[in-house]
Structure formats: C-alpha cells, structure tokens
Design a protein around this motif. Structure first.
Motif, PDB file in Angstrom:
ATOM      1  N   GLU A   1      -8.411  -0.470   0.443  1.00 61.29           N
ATOM      2  CA  GLU A   1      -7.980  -1.524  -0.480  1.00 61.29           C
ATOM      3  C   GLU A   1      -8.621  -2.863  -0.120  1.00 61.29           C
ATOM      4  O   GLU A   1      -9.105  -3.597  -0.989  1.00 61.29           O
ATOM      5  CB  GLU A   1      -6.457  -1.662  -0.465  1.00 61.29           C
TER       6      GLU A   1
ATOM      7  N   SER B   1      -0.946  -3.638  -5.389  1.00 57.74           N
ATOM      8  CA  SER B   1      -2.077  -2.849  -4.914  1.00 57.74           C
ATOM      9  C   SER B   1      -3.164  -2.711  -5.969  1.00 57.74           C
ATOM     10  O   SER B   1      -2.895  -2.746  -7.174  1.00 57.74           O
ATOM     11  CB  SER B   1      -1.576  -1.447  -4.507  1.00 57.74           C
TER      12      SER B   1
ATOM     13  N   ASN C   1       0.833  -1.201   0.000  1.00 61.09           N
ATOM     14  CA  ASN C   1       0.000   0.000   0.000  1.00 61.09           C
ATOM     15  C   ASN C   1       0.867   1.251   0.000  1.00 61.09           C
ATOM     16  O   ASN C   1       0.614   2.209  -0.756  1.00 61.09           O
ATOM     17  CB  ASN C   1      -0.936   0.007   1.208  1.00 61.09           C
TER      18      ASN C   1
END
Length: 209
Positions: A64, A104, A28
């Motif tokens: 996420e 990601s 991330n």
C-alpha cells in the motif's frame, strides 16, 4: 487569520510515528477483511478462472505504501505540468496523504483520489487567493483568470470528468472537510519568495497518469 497551534491540522492530522504506524496497520487490516469477505462470498467471479489467492489478491502495508508513493510522484508531475504554485502542490499532496492514512487503496482508486486532491487544492487556492485579493481591492477578473474548471483539468490529464467529480465528496468526507493546510514552505516564503505562476498553463505538455 488561521494559525497552526489552533488549527485542525495540528488537532486532527498531526501524529507521531507510532500512531501513524498503528493507523496504517489498522486500516490495512480492515480493508483486508473487507476484500477477503467479498472474495469468499462468491459475488465476484475471477476473469481468468484462477482460484482466489489471499496472498496475491490482498495488499500488505508495504505494498500500500509503495502504491501511494507512486501516485505521490504522479501528483507532483501533474502540478508541474500545469505549473501550479507550491501552495497547490503542498495542499494537494497533504489531502492525498491524509486520505490514505485514513482509508486503504484497496477501498478507493488512488489515481482518482490523486487527481481529485489536485483539483480540490486548486479550488481551495482560488478561495484563499480571492480573499486576499478582495482585501486588496483587486479586480474580479484577476481572480477568475486563475480558475481551473473540472472540464479543463480532466481534459489536460486526459481523464473523464467524472473521475474527479465522483471522488470529490468521498475525499471531503474522509478529510472531514478540514481543508486548511500549513505547508512546510510557508516559513521560508519571507526569505525565498515563490515565483508567481498562473494556475492554468494550457501550453504545458500533460503527463500520463
């Protein structure tokens, strides 16, 4: 015959909770840095003329995870609509999870990776099925009846075929071509055998993904 203790799944894709958290935080942070660098470079002009806002334009770890959970539900809906067997679903969702534990959702479209995970899982299931049936001297046409082409699959989910074809190699690269998956239902198969389903069921209504 593959066995779990010697498998790539145990060697490369089995982590404890602390390691998973560290991996999620690292990917991330790396993706945030890439997005921020791109945004601040001025190469992309905002469509609505709004100024760049770091808090709104970059996803957090929790955001996420929420987005991944959404597409995991969609993945299950796709497998159910096609009536894919549990092995295909278990393999597909494992591919999807492995991919986004490594990179990601800010770097790759999760919708495209979700669909490609299902398609790749079908191809792997066909390979495994072909090997089993060859050992039993089954006819070739019985193997081919379970094949799902990229055109058939993307037509069923109403997506361009390139959505899957363009994402297949990136998915394989991130997976490091580790395609063997030991799904959690395997130990239960002896007690509760899975019903046999065709890998392609054209009469099933397709979900919107």
């Amino acid at each position: 015959m593959a066995n779990y203790p010697d498998s790539t799944q145990r060697r490369n894709w089995t982590f404890d909770a602390a390691t998973l958290h560290t991996k999620s935080r690292s990917k991330n942070q790396l993706a945030r840095e890439k997005v921020l660098a791109f945004k601040k470079s001025g190469d992309e002009q905002p469509v609505d003329g709004a100024p760049f806002d770091e808090e709104q334009d970059v996803l957090t770890m929790d955001e996420e995870a929420t987005l991944c959970k959404f597409y995991e539900v969609k993945l299950k809906e796709v497998c159910s609509a096609f009536q894919f067997p549990h092995k295909v679903f278990g393999t597909a969702i494992t591919y999807f999870k492995r991919f986004f534990k490594t990179v990601s959702v800010m770097e790759y479209d999760p919708k495209a990776i979700m669909l490609t995970s299902v398609y790749l899982a079908c191809k792997y299931a066909l390979y495994s099925s072909a090997n089993r049936r060859a050992a039993k001297e089954m006819e070739k046409d019985l193997i081919e009846e379970n094949y799902v082409s990229s055109e058939e699959f993307t037509k069923g989910v109403k997506q361009p075929v390139l959505t899957v074809l363009n994402s297949e190699l990136p998915l394989l690269n991130v997976l490091n071509f580790d395609l063997v998956v030991f799904a959690p239902y395997r130990p239960l198969q002896a007690r509760a055998p899975e019903p046999s389903h065709a890998l392609y069921a054209p009469h099933i209504p397709w979900p919107t993904v």
